[in-house]
Design an enzyme around this catalytic site. Structure first.
Site, PDB file in Angstrom:
ATOM      1  N   LYS A 194       0.891  -1.182   0.000  1.00 27.27           N
ATOM      2  CA  LYS A 194       0.000   0.000   0.000  1.00 27.27           C
ATOM      3  C   LYS A 194       0.922   1.224   0.000  1.00 27.27           C
ATOM      4  O   LYS A 194       1.433   1.645   1.035  1.00 27.27           O
ATOM      5  CB  LYS A 194      -0.894  -0.051   1.245  1.00 27.27           C
ATOM      6  CG  LYS A 194      -1.396   1.269   1.793  1.00 27.27           C
ATOM      7  CD  LYS A 194      -2.345   2.003   0.873  1.00 27.27           C
ATOM      8  CE  LYS A 194      -2.658   3.374   1.478  1.00 27.27           C
ATOM      9  NZ  LYS A 194      -1.706   4.410   0.982  1.00 27.27           N
ATOM     10  N   CYS A 303      14.475   8.891   6.804  1.00 29.60           N
ATOM     11  CA  CYS A 303      14.210   8.546   8.211  1.00 29.60           C
ATOM     12  C   CYS A 303      15.489   8.594   9.041  1.00 29.60           C
ATOM     13  O   CYS A 303      15.458   8.939  10.212  1.00 29.60           O
ATOM     14  CB  CYS A 303      13.568   7.171   8.290  1.00 29.60           C
ATOM     15  SG  CYS A 303      14.507   5.895   7.454  1.00 29.60           S
TER      16      CYS A 303
HETATM   17  P1  NAD Z   1       2.626   8.652   6.944  1.00 28.57           P
HETATM   18  O1  NAD Z   1       2.646   8.062   8.283  1.00 28.57           O
HETATM   19  O2  NAD Z   1       1.856   9.905   6.740  1.00 28.57           O
HETATM   20  O3  NAD Z   1       2.062   7.642   5.852  1.00 28.57           O
HETATM   21  C1  NAD Z   1       2.676   6.387   5.632  1.00 28.57           C
HETATM   22  C2  NAD Z   1       1.686   5.473   4.959  1.00 28.57           C
HETATM   23  O4  NAD Z   1       0.612   5.203   5.857  1.00 28.57           O
HETATM   24  C3  NAD Z   1       1.042   6.013   3.684  1.00 28.57           C
HETATM   25  O5  NAD Z   1       0.994   4.974   2.728  1.00 28.57           O
HETATM   26  C4  NAD Z   1      -0.361   6.365   4.127  1.00 28.57           C
HETATM   27  O6  NAD Z   1      -1.312   6.312   3.105  1.00 28.57           O
HETATM   28  C5  NAD Z   1      -0.613   5.275   5.151  1.00 28.57           C
HETATM   29  N1  NAD Z   1      -1.681   5.552   6.122  1.00 28.57           N
HETATM   30  C6  NAD Z   1      -2.092   6.745   6.588  1.00 28.57           C
HETATM   31  N2  NAD Z   1      -3.106   6.568   7.488  1.00 28.57           N
HETATM   32  C7  NAD Z   1      -3.316   5.244   7.587  1.00 28.57           C
HETATM   33  C8  NAD Z   1      -4.217   4.431   8.339  1.00 28.57           C
HETATM   34  N3  NAD Z   1      -5.091   4.963   9.175  1.00 28.57           N
HETATM   35  N4  NAD Z   1      -4.151   3.100   8.181  1.00 28.57           N
HETATM   36  C9  NAD Z   1      -3.255   2.529   7.342  1.00 28.57           C
HETATM   37  N5  NAD Z   1      -2.386   3.249   6.601  1.00 28.57           N
HETATM   38  C10 NAD Z   1      -2.412   4.589   6.717  1.00 28.57           C
HETATM   39  O7  NAD Z   1       4.158   8.845   6.566  1.00 28.57           O
HETATM   40  P2  NAD Z   1       4.740   9.633   5.349  1.00 28.57           P
HETATM   41  O8  NAD Z   1       4.471  11.085   5.597  1.00 28.57           O
HETATM   42  O9  NAD Z   1       4.261   9.006   4.083  1.00 28.57           O
HETATM   43  O10 NAD Z   1       6.305   9.327   5.473  1.00 28.57           O
HETATM   44  C11 NAD Z   1       7.163  10.098   6.235  1.00 28.57           C
HETATM   45  C12 NAD Z   1       7.499   9.370   7.511  1.00 28.57           C
HETATM   46  O11 NAD Z   1       8.009   8.071   7.222  1.00 28.57           O
HETATM   47  C13 NAD Z   1       8.592  10.051   8.320  1.00 28.57           C
HETATM   48  O12 NAD Z   1       8.228  10.093   9.662  1.00 28.57           O
HETATM   49  C14 NAD Z   1       9.787   9.135   8.125  1.00 28.57           C
HETATM   50  O13 NAD Z   1      10.727   9.194   9.147  1.00 28.57           O
HETATM   51  C15 NAD Z   1       9.138   7.820   8.033  1.00 28.57           C
HETATM   52  N6  NAD Z   1      10.031   6.840   7.391  1.00 28.57           N
HETATM   53  C16 NAD Z   1      10.605   5.880   8.172  1.00 28.57           C
HETATM   54  C17 NAD Z   1      11.490   4.964   7.613  1.00 28.57           C
HETATM   55  C18 NAD Z   1      12.150   3.916   8.453  1.00 28.57           C
HETATM   56  O14 NAD Z   1      12.674   2.980   7.889  1.00 28.57           O
HETATM   57  N7  NAD Z   1      12.171   4.020   9.770  1.00 28.57           N
HETATM   58  C19 NAD Z   1      11.763   5.009   6.247  1.00 28.57           C
HETATM   59  C20 NAD Z   1      11.162   5.989   5.486  1.00 28.57           C
HETATM   60  C21 NAD Z   1      10.283   6.902   6.067  1.00 28.57           C
END
Ligand code: NAD
Length: 516
Positions: A194, A303
């Site tokens: 997703k 991240c």
């Molecule tokens: P986000 O949390 O806004 O969204 C991530 C995903 O979750 C998206 O696909 C979104 O559609 C989905 N989502 C949103 N609400 C949901 C729900 N209620 N149920 C299920 N899925 C849902 O994150 P983002 O803004 O896309 O990404 C940025 C964040 O990701 C930053 O905090 C970054 O640090 C983190 N990140 C972490 C890593 C890691 O490996 N630790 C790697 C890359 C990014």
């Protein structure tokens, strides 16, 4: 073998042409290797580099999500029934096809997100590498023969969860799709990726290429659409065995709580606020290079970004000067220019958030050293409408400054001075995050001491930001739990089954241990 060529410069039209060419059926769910357009709400996509409308796709409706899950459940049954050698052979072909089409994946990523092409190329190559690496493990998943008292033989075998849902973010769409699908596939799960609603294109292409390479129907499906609708539905459905999530802390908690309510376990890879610690005895040129790469590559939308630069007081001003000098020379601009190092912020909400955190940091006493005016390569062109933030170095960040504890997720580093090893460690550990960090010093004992003392899943010594699929990666604390790479992840995506075989004479069918 590439289907597209890199245009000489970025324009929304050129980006749209690449999108049309590589995904002629448009953006939609991938079910059984076919693209199925969503029938729900329209989701507009903006070209981050220009701020202009690029394309749109549609949320899936409940019936489409149900169809997708049914396909994945069938895929899991068929794929899980193959032996590891059969799965390995298919995954090796997938890796080869992804390698052949790495340039297409990179172009599509750069076109649709604004990621500089040179970064997109590195990430696309790594996706193929992930599939190659886990193809190598598919036929090496082993159980144990465990000695017990009495006439028994006990064996353990590793069993896939069935359907694994991999929810991914927008900052590295193809990379994270590969990162969280290659391993679960290798051990016999079907995967539904997703992707973020902001950046679904390369995940769709990845699944189509994998299918073309021979991955059977339903084994790698894609659920495009919104998090609150499609994502939420996938985290609670009884056909789902496990959910992996890469994203923000707040959404990660929502996902984990929803999944737990349905009895579904999760792996969470969340945000970070990583400390990059420079001691006075370090090679300061290398440390400055490392500090720049740590925070400014991918425009800080990483991240593991080294967003806190902690420098020993004796060399603080010198290091700040070197970092500022290097930051000012970074090439910011056209994503299609292979020399470009910094692209735009990939989403409009994130662009607004980065600006707010810079303002809050300054209002809380930080001092700006770099990062104000956009260069003429942007201001005089159509790129001026894009969501750009110049590499920003702020100093004098106190422990009470929001920049100390909040993940900005942009090209913004907050620096501060420290006077002792203990102070540096305490400050590094002063947030609830624990994803990564680095220590720069010429003293090997200190390097190891500090690396052990900082609470984070990954620590670099005199380096920053190298990660590899062969090495365990994940967070402590608010940065998540579980690991998503390395050999150990094979356990993450399988369950252990114990098998008991009585080996005594037939007269004693339930010997010794047959009581609780
Ligand atoms: P986000 O949390 O806004 O969204 C991530 C995903 O979750 C998206 O696909 C979104 O559609 C989905 N989502 C949103 N609400 C949901 C729900 N209620 N149920 C299920 N899925 C849902 O994150 P983002 O803004 O896309 O990404 C940025 C964040 O990701 C930053 O905090 C970054 O640090 C983190 N990140 C972490 C890593 C890691 O490996 N630790 C790697 C890359 C990014």
């Amino acid at each position: 073998m590439s289907t597209c060529t890199l245009p000489s410069q970025y324009s929304t039209e050129a980006a749209a042409t690449i999108l049309d060419k590589l995904l002629p059926s448009g953006i939609g769910a991938v079910i059984d290797g076919r693209v199925i357009p969503g029938t729900g709400r329209a989701i507009p996509l903006t070209a981050a580099a220009t701020g202009e409308p690029l394309a749109e796709h549609h949320d899936l409706d409940a019936e489409q999500v149900d169809e997708l899950l049914a396909s994945s459940a069938r895929g899991a049954a068929a794929w899980g029934a193959l032996d590891g050698f059969q799965r390995a052979a298919i995954l090796r072909r997938v890796a080869l096809v992804l390698e052949e089409h790495a340039e297409d994946i990179a172009l599509l990523e750069s076109a649709t997100t604004g990621k500089p092409i040179r970064d997109a190329r590195v990430e696309a190559a790594k996706v193929a590498e992930m599939f190659g690496y886990y193809a190598g493990w598919a036929d090496k998943v082993m159980g144990q023969a465990i000695p017990v008292p009495g006439d028994w033989t006990t064996l353990t075998v590793r069993v896939p969860w069935g359907v694994v849902v991999a929810i991914t973010p927008w900052n590295a769409p193809a990379f994270t799709a590969g990162w969280n699908s290659a391993a679960p596939l290798a051990v016999g799960n079907a995967v539904i990726v997703k992707p973020s609603e902001f950046t679904p294109a390369t995940t769709v292409l990845l699944a189509l290429l994998a299918h073309r390479a021979g991955l059977p129907a339903g084994v790698l499906n894609v659920a495009t659409g919104l998090g609150g609708t499609v994502g939420a539905a996938l985290t609670t459905d009884p056909r789902v065995g496990k959910v992996s999530f890469i994203g923000s802390v707040s959404t990660g908690r929502t996902v984990a709580a929803a999944a737990a309510g349905a009895g579904i376990p999760t792996v969470l890879e969340l945000g970070g606020k990583s400390a990059n610690i420079v001691f006075a005895d370090a090679d300061l040129d290398r440390a400055a290079d490392g500090a720049v790469a740590a925070i400014f590559s991918n425009a800080g939308q990483s991240c593991v970004a080294g967003s806190r630069l902690l420098v020993e007081s004796a060399v603080h001003d010198e290091v700040i000067e070197r970092v500022a000098d290097r930051a000012a020379r970074l090439r910011v601009g056209d994503p299609f220019d292979p020399a470009t190092e910094i692209g735009p912020i990939y989403t409009a909400p994130q662009f607004a958030a980065v600006g707010t955190w810079i303002d809050e940091g300054l209002a809380s006493g930080a001092r700006r050293v770099t990062g104000a005016e956009l260069p003429p390569a942007i201001t005089g062109t159509r790129l001026a409408g894009g969501t750009w933030v110049m590499p920003t170095l702020l100093t004098d960040v106190s422990t009470s400054n929001p920049l100390e504890t909040t993940e900005v997720f942009g090209p913004v580093v907050g620096a501060a001075a420290f006077d002792s090893e203990e102070e540096a460690i305490a400050r590094a550990n002063g947030t609830r995050f624990g994803l990564a960090g680095a220590v720069w010093t010429s003293d090997p004992s200190r390097a190891l001491r500090v690396a052990r003392a900082v609470d984070a899943g990954t620590l670099w010594i005199n380096a920053y930001k190298t990660i590899h699929v062969a090495v365990p990666f994940g967070g402590f604390g608010d940065s998540g739990h579980g690991r998503s790479s390395g050999p150990g992840v094979l356990d993450e995506y399988t369950q252990t089954k114990a098998i008991w075989i009585p080996t005594g004479a037939p007269a004693t069918p339930f010997p010794s241990l047959a009581r609780w």
